[in-house]
Every structure is written in C-alpha cells, then in structure tokens.
Design a protein around this motif. Structure first.
Motif, PDB file in Angstrom:
ATOM      1  N   ILE A 196     -15.543   9.973  -0.407  1.00  0.00           N
ATOM      2  CA  ILE A 196     -16.795  10.036   0.369  1.00  0.00           C
ATOM      3  C   ILE A 196     -16.830  11.267   1.260  1.00  0.00           C
ATOM      4  O   ILE A 196     -17.884  11.683   1.701  1.00  0.00           O
ATOM      5  CB  ILE A 196     -17.021   8.771   1.246  1.00  0.00           C
ATOM      6  N   GLY A 214     -15.715  14.153   0.176  1.00  0.00           N
ATOM      7  CA  GLY A 214     -15.768  15.313  -0.720  1.00  0.00           C
ATOM      8  C   GLY A 214     -17.143  15.946  -0.703  1.00  0.00           C
ATOM      9  O   GLY A 214     -18.143  15.310  -0.356  1.00  0.00           O
ATOM     10  N   ILE A 273     -21.595  12.205  -5.269  1.00  0.00           N
ATOM     11  CA  ILE A 273     -21.336  11.109  -6.191  1.00  0.00           C
ATOM     12  C   ILE A 273     -22.289  11.272  -7.370  1.00  0.00           C
ATOM     13  O   ILE A 273     -23.468  11.594  -7.169  1.00  0.00           O
ATOM     14  CB  ILE A 273     -21.585   9.760  -5.478  1.00  0.00           C
ATOM     15  N   ARG A 285     -25.041  10.721 -10.206  1.00  0.00           N
ATOM     16  CA  ARG A 285     -26.291   9.968 -10.100  1.00  0.00           C
ATOM     17  C   ARG A 285     -26.357   8.870 -11.159  1.00  0.00           C
ATOM     18  O   ARG A 285     -26.138   9.131 -12.337  1.00  0.00           O
ATOM     19  CB  ARG A 285     -27.471  10.920 -10.311  1.00  0.00           C
ATOM     20  N   ALA A 298     -19.121   1.760  -4.802  1.00  0.00           N
ATOM     21  CA  ALA A 298     -20.548   1.773  -4.483  1.00  0.00           C
ATOM     22  C   ALA A 298     -21.355   2.253  -5.679  1.00  0.00           C
ATOM     23  O   ALA A 298     -22.391   1.681  -6.023  1.00  0.00           O
ATOM     24  CB  ALA A 298     -20.795   2.678  -3.276  1.00  0.00           C
ATOM     25  N   GLU A 331     -24.105  -0.011  -7.850  1.00  0.00           N
ATOM     26  CA  GLU A 331     -25.461   0.480  -8.119  1.00  0.00           C
ATOM     27  C   GLU A 331     -25.709   0.507  -9.635  1.00  0.00           C
ATOM     28  O   GLU A 331     -26.743   0.063 -10.126  1.00  0.00           O
ATOM     29  CB  GLU A 331     -25.576   1.887  -7.533  1.00  0.00           C
ATOM     30  N   LEU A 352     -22.215  13.737   2.312  1.00  0.00           N
ATOM     31  CA  LEU A 352     -22.999  13.138   1.234  1.00  0.00           C
ATOM     32  C   LEU A 352     -24.499  13.230   1.492  1.00  0.00           C
ATOM     33  O   LEU A 352     -24.944  13.169   2.636  1.00  0.00           O
ATOM     34  CB  LEU A 352     -22.628  11.663   1.085  1.00  0.00           C
ATOM     35  N   PRO A 353     -25.294  13.343   0.419  1.00  0.00           N
ATOM     36  CA  PRO A 353     -26.751  13.312   0.570  1.00  0.00           C
ATOM     37  C   PRO A 353     -27.227  11.892   0.925  1.00  0.00           C
ATOM     38  O   PRO A 353     -26.515  10.911   0.702  1.00  0.00           O
ATOM     39  CB  PRO A 353     -27.270  13.738  -0.804  1.00  0.00           C
ATOM     40  N   LYS A 357     -29.207   9.804  -0.347  1.00  0.00           N
ATOM     41  CA  LYS A 357     -29.261   8.791  -1.396  1.00  0.00           C
ATOM     42  C   LYS A 357     -27.916   8.100  -1.580  1.00  0.00           C
ATOM     43  O   LYS A 357     -27.835   6.878  -1.707  1.00  0.00           O
ATOM     44  CB  LYS A 357     -29.682   9.451  -2.714  1.00  0.00           C
ATOM     45  N   ASP A 358     -26.856   8.930  -1.596  1.00  0.00           N
ATOM     46  CA  ASP A 358     -25.512   8.379  -1.751  1.00  0.00           C
ATOM     47  C   ASP A 358     -25.132   7.531  -0.548  1.00  0.00           C
ATOM     48  O   ASP A 358     -24.467   6.499  -0.677  1.00  0.00           O
ATOM     49  CB  ASP A 358     -24.498   9.512  -1.926  1.00  0.00           C
ATOM     50  N   MET A 364     -26.662   4.260  -0.841  1.00  0.00           N
ATOM     51  CA  MET A 364     -25.958   3.480  -1.863  1.00  0.00           C
ATOM     52  C   MET A 364     -24.668   2.891  -1.281  1.00  0.00           C
ATOM     53  O   MET A 364     -24.372   1.702  -1.475  1.00  0.00           O
ATOM     54  CB  MET A 364     -25.637   4.408  -3.037  1.00  0.00           C
TER      55      MET A 364
END
Lengths: 395, 260
Positions: A40, A42, A46, A48, A80, A84, B123-124, B126-127, B130
């Motif tokens: 997390i 990094g 993540i 898509r 996570a 999703e 992180l953006p 959206k992430d 999530m």
C-alpha cells in the motif's frame, strides 16, 4: 530506519510492482496470475479490477482460479483487490475459486465475506446524500426551514414555561449556578466592553466633529456622543460583544453536553434541562447586561471626551453639554432595551446549544449559528424598539 | 501457548521492549520499575484493577505521554526518546483503537478508515476507497461505508475503530478496552475477530482490559499491574497466573475473589 524486516510491509523496490494479469481467458477455468510486490506504500498502485474484467466480457459462468507462484510480498492491498474482484465477478455471474490462493489470503477473504452480514458493497451506493433536482432541493430546504422554525417556537414556549415556573417558585433550578455565569458573562467581559465602547465613542466623536467644526460648534459633539451612546450604541455594542462571547459559549457548552448525553442524564433524572441549565444562563445575562450597558455608555462618553478636548473644548464644557443633551428617559430607554437584548442573546445561545446534533461538527455549527442568530435578533429588536419608542414618544 | 507466538518472528527479538519505565504525573508516581517484553505476533494483555495505571501505560506505549524515566524500544529502536521524525516513522507502524472509539464524527466510516491511507500512502483515491471497503468488510461493516459514527451502534463504532486502527497494516495493534460497553456476545465476537486478525495479518496485539472472560479468551501472556505496589504484579500466561501466581492479589483478580 532500524533493522526492520517484516512480511507485511517494508521497503519498496521499484522493479517489483504488483501484477495481476490473465494467463488465459479462453480456456476454462480462467487463470489470473498474481505476482510481484503488493504494497500500500508502493508508488505503482494497485491493478484495476475493471480493466481486468473487461477482458472477460463474456464471463458468464466462468470459473476463475489463481496462479500465485510469482507472488513475493503482499499486504492488505492484495486482499482488498481480491475482495473487489470477487464482488465484481459475482455481479457478472462468474465464480471465483479462493481455494487456489495462499491460505493466509484465503482466510482473510473468508473473514471479510463471512462478516458482511449479507449486505453487499453496492447497497451503500443507494444511500446517497440528498441532492436531486432543483425542486427537490427547494422542497428539502423548505421542509428543513419550517422544521427549524417549529423547533425555535417550541423552545421559546419551553423557555416561557420555565420562566413561569421560576416566577411561581416551582422551578428546579440552582440559582447559585448563576454566580458563575454572572462572572463569566459580566466581570470577565469588562476589558473587551471597555475597549470596544471607548473606541465607539471615539469614532462617533470624530464623525460629529468633522461636521460640527464647519459651524464652529465643536462643543455640541459632546451631546451627540452622549445621546448616541446612551440611547443606542451602548446597548447595541454590549449586545454584540455578548453575542460573540457569551451566546457562542452557551451554545458550545450545551451542545457538547448534548453530544455526551449529559442533557439526557438530566432529563431522565426528572430535572428539566430548561430550568436547570438554560434559566441560570439567561438570568445571569439579564442581570449583567444593563450594568454592562451602563458601563459601555460611560466608556463611550469618555472616548468622545478624549477626542473633543483635543479640539479646543474644555472638560467643563463637555460635562455641561453632555448633561444638557441626555436625560433620565434616554438612559432608561437604553437600559430597557439592554434587558430585552440580554433575553434574546441568552435565548439564541441556549436554543442553538440545546438543538445541537451529536457530532463535534454540530457543536461548531451551533456556536456559529448562535452568534449569527443572536446578532440578527439584536438588530431586529433594536429596529422594533426605535419604531416603538417613537410611537409612544419615549424620549 | 507462548511458544506458538514465534512462528512469524525472524529472531526472538522482542517486538516492544520496556526497560525500567517510570510513569508519573509531576510528583505523583503512577507506576515504576516496569520491565517487560512483548513478543512478535503474540496477544499481550495489560490488566489490573481500576486506577492501576493501565491506560496510562498504554498512553506511554503509543507515545502520547513521555515517561518520567526509563526507555521503550520498538523493534530494537529506541522509541521513548526518539526525535520527532523518527517517532512519526515508528508511530506509522502502530494502530490504535481507543476506548471510546474516537472516530472522527464529521467523517463517514469509509472516510475515517481512508484518512490515514490518504495521508501516508501514494495510492489514488479509487484504491483508497477499495482498501477502506475491505477493512470495513473485515470487521463486518460492509454496507456501512457511508454512515456517520453517530448513526451506528456502540459495537459498530468499536469495530469501525478497529478497522481504522488497521488502515495502514500496522505491525502492532494497541486496543484500549475493546470489550468495554459491549454485550457479552458482541464482546466475544470482537475477541474472535481480534484473534483471527492476529493470525492472518501477522500483527502483534496489545490489549488493555480488565474483563476476565476476554483475558482468558485471547491472551497469550498477560501483565498484571498492581495498584498497591505501583509496579508489575505478575507476568505470564493467564491460566498459569490464576492457579499458581505467588502474588495473592493476582490470584484474587483472576479468580474474581474480593479478598484482601
């Protein structure tokens, strides 16, 4: 940093990013390869879920298994992502086989899914904030403003009942509490009242002096300042200061008591909060406001004196001109107004505090709206008094 | 029991080490001569009667208060007297669940969990959303992302607070009275959840509590703080302490006897 090396987080090597890609979408079952470092912290982000699923557009009844042989380190970002992914696949009718995942992640996912209480993540989307069309919003605004007026009148009624109980001597209130509030709203406000009303008198004197100088009648400024302070500005300035100092404090005190359920505790004990909490506060204000007004009058007149005596007017002239301009009725009109102002300020503060919501944000809102409501009521009341006193020739 | 706790540990180096710690408010000494280790991946319970300084010790462990003397080491690095930037870096590896939840009332549950992620990860949005959904799902709150803390029950506030504590994948989770104010069933479920999370996240868990049922259910080792002597009363496995502790106050505490 220290010699820290732990499996679930750590230094990022940029060469290793999180990878999730299809090995095959044609063959059944579909194989999703998961590899690299999932972190997390990094910078690579993540993968898509949407772009992956687009590739199996015909994913009906597909079974998806995982190939995790290239997986290096991972933290909650992987779980996570997979959660999703699972939700999206289930929505498309595909089946995800968690048994092919490393047992640790499979366990976390099972935990996340079991504890979902049968509610899906998408359900929360329906709980949208009230927006809608222009008319809907207008309607919502209308309803909420009617509600707040209802609340205000309800509270007004309760205040009147509480006062009536006090008059009959049946109120459950501790008047000894008043002394504390009297100190807080009266004595402690003296420095700021002195400063503001002194400067008000000073400003009035300068404005008057500019005009009067043209007629060589500077000594008449004395009367003008005296009259303005005593009839209008003394009460108004003291009122504005108490709105900012005391009404907001009342709203914040009662509001945070509302948040921590202290007010409910009073209610359940059979002690009406209106009588126990609100009355002493309003009474303290009603007691102190006329005194503060009187004090503000004197400070304002002193402010005028400082200006005018620097313009060839003697102290004696100032004294006689002031006495000639103001009479007992002027004083009384200011003091009568100040009592009403005190009621309004105290009421606004307590009202906003008592109807406060249950969050820290709401306490802030209560304090803000107490000041706004207090000052608005103050100015409206002042205007009403101006008309009223004119109608009954009270000057 | 304690031997299982070393499965994740690269070495037997303690995760948190406390050495000769003295806690005081001014002249008033709360606790002194505290020396103990918290092992990697264990559930470590700090227990004791009301007013023995449990919460004060926790506040020192998470850096909210400075010890009067003594040191706290975190993963071999000194924590108690580290400078500001080192401290912040170490603090980011902690997760804390406060006694009353301490959720930010002006934010929704998802926003509460997302805030640490937004501040400390690249992180953006959206992430982050999530991840927040996932953390809330872990504590059984999926579907409640857009609720405000004032709109949910006390047990849910506790669980949401746990989700927020886990937001940054902490190595050490500090839980202050997790069962306080919950019914026995919910409290039990929360204990199970804590154990499951410990096992699957590989985190070390430090719990402050005085609830016996909870202590016996989750603790690998327990530290008893003695309000009379103002120091450690006993340290060990709870069942062992209950039956064989040399300190009578420890035995009566764990046996729920009102002697002494």
């Amino acid at each position: 940093m220290s010699g820290f090396s732990h499996s679930i987080s750590g230094a990022v090597s940029s060469a290793n990013e999180a990878v999730a890609e299809w090995v095959s979408t044609e063959a059944r079952p579909c194989i999703l390869r998961i590899a690299g470092v999932w972190n997390i912290r990094g910078t690579s982000g993540i993968p898509r879920v949407e772009s992956l699923l687009r590739k199996i557009a015909d994913g009906k009844d597909a079974r998806i298994i995982f190939d995790c042989s290239g997986l290096a380190r991972h933290d909650s970002s992987l779980a996570a992502f997979l959660l999703e992914f699972h939700h999206c696949c289930v929505a498309r009718g595909a089946v995800v086989d968690f048994a092919t995942l490393p047992p640790l992640i499979a366990r976390l996912l099972a935990l996340a899914l079991v504890r979902s209480d049968g509610r899906s993540g998408s359900e929360s989307e329906e709980r949208a904030r009230p927006e809608g069309s222009f008319f809907q919003r207008m309607g919502g605004w209308g309803i909420s403003s009617v509600n707040s007026w209802t609340k205000a009148f309800d509270f007004l009624g309760q205040t009147v009942i509480a006062v009536w109980n006090l008059v009959r001597g049946r109120a459950r209130t501790r008047l000894s509490e008043c002394w504390l509030f009297i100190q807080a709203c009266g004595v402690d406000a003296l420095p700021i009242v002195s400063l503001i009303s002194f400067l008000t008198g000073l400003i009035l004197a300068y404005i008057g002096a500019v005009q009067m100088k043209q007629f060589g009648a500077t000594q008449y400024v004395a009367g003008m300042v005296g009259l303005a302070m005593v009839r209008e500005m003394g009460a108004l300035m003291a009122g504005v200061i108490l709105c900012g100092r005391t009404a907001t404090a009342y709203a914040a005190q009662l509001g945070s008591m509302q948040v921590s359920e202290e007010i409910s505790a009073f209610r359940v004990l059979g002690i009406p909060p209106m009588e126990y909490l609100v009355l002493p506060r309003i009474i303290a204000l009603v007691c102190m406001m006329p005194l503060l007004t009187l004090y503000a009058d004197l400070c304002g007149i002193f402010g005028g004196l400082v200006v005018v005596t620097s313009m060839d007017v003697t102290l004696e002239q100032y004294y006689t001109m002031t006495l000639r301009a103001i009479n007992m009725t002027n004083f009384l009109s200011g003091l009568i107004k100040s009592v009403f102002f005190a009621m309004l300020i105290g009421w606004a503060g307590c009202f906003r505090g008592m109807v406060c919501g249950k969050s820290s944000q709401a306490v802030g809102d209560a304090a803000t709206s107490a000041a706004v409501l207090g000052i608005t009521l103050l100015v409206i009341a002042d205007a009403v008094f101006a008309v009223l006193f004119d109608a009954i020739n009270f000057f | 029991m304690a031997s299982t706790s070393s499965t994740f540990s690269p070495a037997d180096k303690p995760h948190v080490a406390v050495h000769a710690l003295k806690l005081a408010y001014g002249e008033n000494v709360i606790l002194r001569d505290l020396t103990f280790d918290i092992r990697r991946n264990e559930v470590f319970v700090i227990m004791g009667g009301s007013g023995c300084g449990k919460s004060t010790l926790l506040r020192h462990l998470i850096g909210l208060q400075q010890p009067a003397s003594g040191e706290i080491f975190f993963d071999g690095a000194i924590f108690s007297s580290a400078d500001a930037s080192e401290r912040t870096a170490l603090l980011r590896r902690f997760g804390v669940m406060y006694q009353s939840g301490a959720l930010w009332t002006s934010l929704t549950l998802a926003e509460n969990v997302a805030l640490p992620l937004r501040e400390y990860t690249p992180l953006p949005d959206k992430d982050i959303a999530m991840l927040a959904r996932y953390k809330l799902a872990l504590v059984g709150l999926s579907g409640y992302e857009d609720y405000y803390p004032s709109e949910i029950s006390g047990g849910m506030v506790k669980r949401a607070s746990l989700a927020r504590a886990m937001a940054l994948d902490p190595e050490v989770l500090f839980l202050d009275e997790p069962g306080a104010g919950l019914d026995p069933v919910t409290s039990r479920l929360l204990d199970d959840l804590i154990l499951q999370l410990r096992d699957s996240l590989g985190a070390t868990v430090v719990i402050v509590t005085h609830e016996l049922a909870s202590i016996f259910a989750v603790a690998d080792r327990a530290l008893f703080l003695d309000a009379t002597t103002r120091t450690i009363g006993a340290l060990g496995e709870p069942n062992e302490l209950r039956d064989h502790s040399e300190n009578p106050r420890v035995r009566s505490f764990l046996n729920r006897k009102a002697s002494l």
